[in-house]
Every structure is written in structure tokens, then in C-alpha cells.
Scaffold this active site. Sequence first.
Site, PDB file in Angstrom:
ATOM      1  N   CYS A 176      48.149  29.370  40.726  1.00 26.37           N
ATOM      2  CA  CYS A 176      48.423  30.228  41.898  1.00 26.37           C
ATOM      3  C   CYS A 176      47.227  31.136  42.176  1.00 26.37           C
ATOM      4  O   CYS A 176      46.840  31.338  43.319  1.00 26.37           O
ATOM      5  CB  CYS A 176      49.618  31.149  41.663  1.00 26.37           C
ATOM      6  SG  CYS A 176      51.040  30.391  40.916  1.00 26.37           S
ATOM      7  N   ASP A 177      46.664  31.720  41.124  1.00 21.78           N
ATOM      8  CA  ASP A 177      45.699  32.802  41.316  1.00 21.78           C
ATOM      9  C   ASP A 177      44.259  32.456  40.955  1.00 21.78           C
ATOM     10  O   ASP A 177      43.348  33.252  41.222  1.00 21.78           O
ATOM     11  CB  ASP A 177      46.134  34.026  40.479  1.00 21.78           C
ATOM     12  CG  ASP A 177      47.513  34.516  40.897  1.00 21.78           C
ATOM     13  OD1 ASP A 177      47.814  34.432  42.104  1.00 21.78           O
ATOM     14  OD2 ASP A 177      48.277  34.963  40.034  1.00 21.78           O
ATOM     15  N   CYS A 204      49.865  32.736  36.196  1.00 20.91           N
ATOM     16  CA  CYS A 204      49.862  31.464  36.918  1.00 20.91           C
ATOM     17  C   CYS A 204      48.452  31.111  37.372  1.00 20.91           C
ATOM     18  O   CYS A 204      47.983  31.574  38.419  1.00 20.91           O
ATOM     19  CB  CYS A 204      50.812  31.545  38.117  1.00 20.91           C
ATOM     20  SG  CYS A 204      50.838  30.016  39.063  1.00 20.91           S
TER      21      CYS A 204
END
Length: 312
Positions: A137-138, A134
Amino acid sequence: MEKIKCLIIGSGPAGYTAAIYAARANLMPVLYEGVLPGGQLTTTTDIENFPGYPTGISGTQMMEDLRNQALRFGTDIRFGVVTKVELKQNHNLVIVDGEKEIEAMVVIVSTGASAKYLGLPDEAKYAGMGVSACATCDGFFYRKKTVAVVGGGDTACEDALYLSGLCKKVHLLVRKDYLRASKVMQDRVMKQENIEVMFKHEVIGLYGENGVEGAMLLKNRGGEEEELSLPIDGLFLAIGHNPNSKLFSEYLHTDKEGYIKTEGATPITNVPGVFAAGDVADPRYRQAITAAASGCKAAMEAERYLVENDAK
Ligand code: NDP
């Protein structure tokens, strides 16, 4: 045991759209959000191709709006993960979080899909230490660093572009000698100076003492294979998705990849009163708009089913 008319499992565009329609049809739907409330779109950047948003909208905002719209008509939205099901016509038993029992007359399965991994032991070894599926997200953790994205589809291109705004350098590792992504995404990737597209490269391992410091690659050069190491701080997987259908596979027919089979273009499954909508039943289109449309169809079929079975 709680007895309800209509249960919706999953909170992506399919689930929320089903909830909006079911609630407006007075089916008093209960929706369980699952492990990732809002679904995959909460892990994406801007959605530019959903009709009605000429300047785009963030995935998180769209899901928040859909959730509020479902709430407005009285959907009972609950935190919780469905852990077991027994699908029997008109008496579908569902267990939530391993303890709460619900019996539902109709069930709409909209559990979506989850990111695929390559299946290398090193992915598990470095999970949370340099391996992610992701980017949105990261990606933040890799500011000014060097990363690689695996894949050649729209997701891989989108992730590479997103990461190119944060990272010093992005390697896009494509196993074939072409990108499968749409032309517009390909053009954007090719124009971005800090993205290097590496065709015919596959990841075969990772190395590093305290987290990922590099990847071992296999380069295919005209039939001959060559191993090389690529120093990177993070590896992002963007190689497609698996449908989240395992829970239902004892009862619902699935194809060889696990997508729930439905009757033609309808969301009707082999169990009367159980409907499947969104990515869990769609190996072909997998778009927010098509998921939303199938959620609408599922709620309409659910209503029809309840009327025909004198249960509404
Ligand atoms: P796709 O299935 O389209 O692409 C997957 C990519 O990963 C392919 O390039 C595939 O390679 C590669 N791949 C698969 N397995 C491996 C492996 N083991 N090792 C290396 N590479 C591998 O998935 P996407 O998630 O990109 O897209 C899914 C759908 O969602 C598509 O319809 C896409 O158009 C859509 N989408 C649209 C977006 C938008 O419009 N903004 C954004 C994101 C997705 P190969 O080509 O060799 O099979």
C-alpha cells in the site's frame, strides 16, 4: 428488522468462497465486506502458490474474480461493517454500521486477521508519517529512499523484496539469528543486493522531526546488548497478525491468542448455526487456499444445519 437465512461477515477468500457455495445451495447469502473489502490479499503482491495460476495472479485481481463469482450466483454483497452481534441459536442478531439490524439463522464469521504492531508509543506517533504495516500500500511513497522491514517470516521477506524494487536500500530487521521464512523466500532475499539482513536487531524507538528519520535499535551480541541508531525514512512492520475476533468473543470460544475455536477440522463453533472460516480461526496455515477451503466447508455446514433444523 431484516430477517435473512445466511449472513457472511468478511470478504477475504473464506468469505467469498462461502458465498459462492451458499448462493449455489440457494441460501440467499448476504455478505458484508467489512473495513477492507477483499481482505488482506488486496494488500499483497502476486500470489504464486494458489493452484490453477501457473504464472501467478495479483491479490487484487484474485479477490475481484472471487467477488464476481459470488455475485454471479446471487450473493447480496454489501458495503458495511458489523459493529455488534448477539449470537443466539437461529436468532443471531447483528448490527451493521451501528444502526441497521439483521436477524440471521446462520452466520459465517470470516473476518480474517489484522497486522500486528510492536506496541511502541512511537508507532502511534509516526503513524502515516513513516510507519506502515502494508508495504504494497505504502511502498510507493518511499521510492529511492531507505527503509527497514521488521520480521523474519514470509511476509517480511516478501515485503523486503517488494520494497527493494522501489527503494534505494532495505534493512531487514530480524530479532533472532535466523529467518523463519520459507527457503525460497530466504534465497531471494539473500540474493538481492540492496537488502541487508540484520539479525538479532530489535526496534526500540523512532526519531525524526517531521516524520521518521531513523530507528533506535537494540543489538544482541552474544548476550550483551548495544544500542544503535539506523537512519531510515520508513519502517514497515511484518511481524504477523491478530485474528479479528473481538466482536464475537463474548459468544464464541477463542484460544489465548483470540483465534476462534472450532470442532476439529470443521468450521463448527460452540454456538449452533455459527461457523468460523479463514484466518480468524486458523493460527496454523493462514493461506488463501486454506481460507477458501474452510469457507467452502462453512457453507456446506450451514446448509446442513438449515436442513436439519427444517429451516431451508
Ligand atoms: P510469521 O508468524 O510467520 O512470522 C512473523 C515474524 O515476525 C517472525 O520472524 C517473528 O520472529 C517476527 N516477530 C514477531 N513479533 C515480533 C516482535 N515483537 N519483534 C520483532 N519481530 C517479531 O508471520 P508472517 O506474516 O510472515 O506469515 C504468516 C503465515 O503466512 C505463514 O504461514 C507464512 O508462511 C504465510 N505467508 C506465505 C506467503 C507466501 O507463501 N508467499 C507470503 C506471506 C505469508 P520469531 O521468528 O523470532 O518469532
